[in-house]
Design a protein around this motif. Sequence first.
Motif, PDB file in Angstrom:
ATOM      1  N   GLU A 195      15.596  -1.704   8.903  1.00 28.87           N
ATOM      2  CA  GLU A 195      16.946  -1.143   8.904  1.00 28.87           C
ATOM      3  C   GLU A 195      17.326  -0.636   7.523  1.00 28.87           C
ATOM      4  O   GLU A 195      17.918   0.431   7.385  1.00 28.87           O
ATOM      5  N   TRP A 196      16.973  -1.385   6.482  1.00 28.64           N
ATOM      6  CA  TRP A 196      17.288  -0.972   5.118  1.00 28.64           C
ATOM      7  C   TRP A 196      16.573   0.329   4.780  1.00 28.64           C
ATOM      8  O   TRP A 196      17.172   1.242   4.208  1.00 28.64           O
ATOM      9  N   MET A 197      15.287   0.430   5.121  1.00 34.86           N
ATOM     10  CA  MET A 197      14.520   1.646   4.812  1.00 34.86           C
ATOM     11  C   MET A 197      15.103   2.858   5.551  1.00 34.86           C
ATOM     12  O   MET A 197      15.201   3.947   4.976  1.00 34.86           O
ATOM     13  N   LYS A 198      15.504   2.669   6.809  1.00 35.21           N
ATOM     14  CA  LYS A 198      16.103   3.776   7.567  1.00 35.21           C
ATOM     15  C   LYS A 198      17.455   4.164   6.979  1.00 35.21           C
ATOM     16  O   LYS A 198      17.737   5.353   6.805  1.00 35.21           O
ATOM     17  N   GLU A 199      18.287   3.177   6.652  1.00 34.23           N
ATOM     18  CA  GLU A 199      19.615   3.459   6.089  1.00 34.23           C
ATOM     19  C   GLU A 199      19.525   4.188   4.748  1.00 34.23           C
ATOM     20  O   GLU A 199      20.420   4.953   4.398  1.00 34.23           O
ATOM     21  N   HIS A 200      18.456   3.960   4.005  1.00 30.73           N
ATOM     22  CA  HIS A 200      18.308   4.569   2.686  1.00 30.73           C
ATOM     23  C   HIS A 200      17.402   5.805   2.689  1.00 30.73           C
ATOM     24  O   HIS A 200      16.995   6.287   1.630  1.00 30.73           O
ATOM     25  N   GLY A 201      17.097   6.320   3.894  1.00 26.35           N
ATOM     26  CA  GLY A 201      16.384   7.587   4.013  1.00 26.35           C
ATOM     27  C   GLY A 201      14.892   7.544   3.739  1.00 26.35           C
ATOM     28  O   GLY A 201      14.300   8.567   3.396  1.00 26.35           O
ATOM     29  N   HIS A 202      14.274   6.368   3.907  1.00 26.55           N
ATOM     30  CA  HIS A 202      12.848   6.249   3.612  1.00 26.55           C
ATOM     31  C   HIS A 202      11.986   6.138   4.873  1.00 26.55           C
ATOM     32  O   HIS A 202      10.871   5.627   4.818  1.00 26.55           O
ATOM     33  N   ALA A 203      12.509   6.615   6.000  1.00 26.93           N
ATOM     34  CA  ALA A 203      11.759   6.532   7.255  1.00 26.93           C
ATOM     35  C   ALA A 203      11.975   7.793   8.076  1.00 26.93           C
ATOM     36  O   ALA A 203      13.052   8.374   8.066  1.00 26.93           O
ATOM     37  N   ARG A 204      10.944   8.170   8.803  1.00 28.97           N
ATOM     38  CA  ARG A 204      11.035   9.331   9.700  1.00 28.97           C
ATOM     39  C   ARG A 204      11.929   9.013  10.889  1.00 28.97           C
ATOM     40  O   ARG A 204      12.827   9.735  11.213  1.00 28.97           O
ATOM     41  N   HIS A 205      11.599   7.928  11.573  1.00 27.12           N
ATOM     42  CA  HIS A 205      12.330   7.519  12.775  1.00 27.12           C
ATOM     43  C   HIS A 205      11.911   6.099  13.102  1.00 27.12           C
ATOM     44  O   HIS A 205      10.960   5.564  12.535  1.00 27.12           O
TER      45      HIS A 205
ATOM     46  N   GLU B 134       5.876  13.380  -1.850  1.00 32.12           N
ATOM     47  CA  GLU B 134       6.965  12.941  -2.726  1.00 32.12           C
ATOM     48  C   GLU B 134       7.845  11.903  -2.031  1.00 32.12           C
ATOM     49  O   GLU B 134       8.212  10.898  -2.634  1.00 32.12           O
ATOM     50  N   LYS B 135       8.172  12.146  -0.757  1.00 28.41           N
ATOM     51  CA  LYS B 135       8.964  11.168  -0.003  1.00 28.41           C
ATOM     52  C   LYS B 135       8.189   9.873   0.201  1.00 28.41           C
ATOM     53  O   LYS B 135       8.763   8.790   0.196  1.00 28.41           O
ATOM     54  N   GLY B 136       6.876   9.981   0.371  1.00 27.01           N
ATOM     55  CA  GLY B 136       6.038   8.790   0.505  1.00 27.01           C
ATOM     56  C   GLY B 136       6.066   7.929  -0.748  1.00 27.01           C
ATOM     57  O   GLY B 136       6.166   6.701  -0.664  1.00 27.01           O
ATOM     58  N   ILE B 137       6.008   8.567  -1.905  1.00 28.21           N
ATOM     59  CA  ILE B 137       6.073   7.826  -3.169  1.00 28.21           C
ATOM     60  C   ILE B 137       7.442   7.179  -3.336  1.00 28.21           C
ATOM     61  O   ILE B 137       7.546   6.030  -3.774  1.00 28.21           O
ATOM     62  N   GLU B 138       8.506   7.901  -2.960  1.00 26.78           N
ATOM     63  CA  GLU B 138       9.853   7.326  -3.019  1.00 26.78           C
ATOM     64  C   GLU B 138       9.979   6.115  -2.098  1.00 26.78           C
ATOM     65  O   GLU B 138      10.583   5.100  -2.470  1.00 26.78           O
ATOM     66  N   ALA B 139       9.422   6.193  -0.894  1.00 25.40           N
ATOM     67  CA  ALA B 139       9.471   5.080   0.058  1.00 25.40           C
ATOM     68  C   ALA B 139       8.701   3.875  -0.485  1.00 25.40           C
ATOM     69  O   ALA B 139       9.152   2.730  -0.378  1.00 25.40           O
ATOM     70  N   TYR B 140       7.552   4.126  -1.063  1.00 20.26           N
ATOM     71  CA  TYR B 140       6.744   3.065  -1.671  1.00 20.26           C
ATOM     72  C   TYR B 140       7.535   2.355  -2.777  1.00 20.26           C
ATOM     73  O   TYR B 140       7.615   1.124  -2.813  1.00 20.26           O
ATOM     74  N   LYS B 141       8.121   3.134  -3.672  1.00 22.58           N
ATOM     75  CA  LYS B 141       8.905   2.555  -4.774  1.00 22.58           C
ATOM     76  C   LYS B 141      10.105   1.779  -4.249  1.00 22.58           C
ATOM     77  O   LYS B 141      10.430   0.703  -4.766  1.00 22.58           O
TER      78      LYS B 141
ATOM     79  N   ALA C  38       7.343   5.225   7.553  1.00 21.05           N
ATOM     80  CA  ALA C  38       7.617   5.845   6.251  1.00 21.05           C
ATOM     81  C   ALA C  38       6.680   7.026   6.029  1.00 21.05           C
ATOM     82  O   ALA C  38       5.627   7.132   6.652  1.00 21.05           O
ATOM     83  N   TRP C  39       7.070   7.908   5.131  1.00 20.90           N
ATOM     84  CA  TRP C  39       6.222   9.035   4.768  1.00 20.90           C
ATOM     85  C   TRP C  39       4.979   8.525   4.071  1.00 20.90           C
ATOM     86  O   TRP C  39       4.957   7.437   3.510  1.00 20.90           O
ATOM     87  N   GLU C  40       3.936   9.321   4.069  1.00 21.28           N
ATOM     88  CA  GLU C  40       2.639   8.913   3.528  1.00 21.28           C
ATOM     89  C   GLU C  40       2.545   9.204   2.029  1.00 21.28           C
ATOM     90  O   GLU C  40       3.175  10.120   1.525  1.00 21.28           O
TER      91      GLU C  40
ATOM     92  N   HIS D 260       0.836  -1.208   0.000  1.00 17.56           N
ATOM     93  CA  HIS D 260       0.000   0.000   0.000  1.00 17.56           C
ATOM     94  C   HIS D 260       0.871   1.258   0.000  1.00 17.56           C
ATOM     95  O   HIS D 260       0.655   2.171  -0.770  1.00 17.56           O
ATOM     96  N   ASP D 261       1.841   1.304   0.908  1.00 22.87           N
ATOM     97  CA  ASP D 261       2.786   2.422   0.960  1.00 22.87           C
ATOM     98  C   ASP D 261       4.102   1.911   1.533  1.00 22.87           C
ATOM     99  O   ASP D 261       4.318   0.705   1.574  1.00 22.87           O
ATOM    100  N   GLY D 262       4.976   2.791   1.972  1.00 21.24           N
ATOM    101  CA  GLY D 262       6.309   2.400   2.410  1.00 21.24           C
ATOM    102  C   GLY D 262       6.376   1.588   3.693  1.00 21.24           C
ATOM    103  O   GLY D 262       7.419   1.028   4.012  1.00 21.24           O
ATOM    104  N   ASP D 263       5.264   1.487   4.424  1.00 25.63           N
ATOM    105  CA  ASP D 263       5.286   0.691   5.662  1.00 25.63           C
ATOM    106  C   ASP D 263       3.996  -0.095   5.904  1.00 25.63           C
ATOM    107  O   ASP D 263       3.757  -0.577   7.006  1.00 25.63           O
ATOM    108  N   THR D 264       3.161  -0.243   4.887  1.00 23.81           N
ATOM    109  CA  THR D 264       1.902  -0.972   5.038  1.00 23.81           C
ATOM    110  C   THR D 264       1.662  -1.849   3.815  1.00 23.81           C
ATOM    111  O   THR D 264       1.924  -1.425   2.691  1.00 23.81           O
TER     112      THR D 264
END
Length: 159
Positions: free
Chosen positions: A132-142, A82-89, A64-66, A34-38
């Motif tokens: 960990e991968w998503m955080k290391e690659h800048g796709h997560a808030r915290h 935009e960050k949400g779409i990047e996280a999803y991809k 992840a961003w929405e 659905h998105d970067g974390d769901t």
Amino acid sequence: LTARVEGWSVIAFLLLIIAGNPYAPCKVSHYLIHDGDTLKAYEVQLPFGVSLRDQSVRADGYDAWEIDRTRKTIIYDKDELEKGIEAYKALCDLLRDGGLWIDETGKRDPYGRLNARLWTKDRSGKWIDVAEWMKEHGHARHAVSDSPPGRTHPSGGVD
């Protein structure tokens, strides 16, 4: 008494071998991100040929961003979406080749989604912790986690 304890230890050990590792993640054979974390897990393969079907899953360990404006606790702007779409991809690309396994935390979020640690494998077969991968690659808030501390590998050990 010692013989009984040792006997029970042997029985418990044999049951673990037969049943499989209780800390091993479960393979998700069909899913929709659905998105970067769901995601929606259509089929989760449990031990003994049992399947869990149609589960909404919230990735544990990161936020992840929405990609849309449904979440009420976020102030949306162009950068957020935009960050949400990047996280999803990024999540789609990461799981495309390595598959998906989930290691559930035993909890559900306020929306009823199953909280689970997500895992995939790289081309050599090495486990990758998606959070960990998503955080290391800048796709997560915290980091956001309900997982027990010290779980650094899906088998409960360390790579």
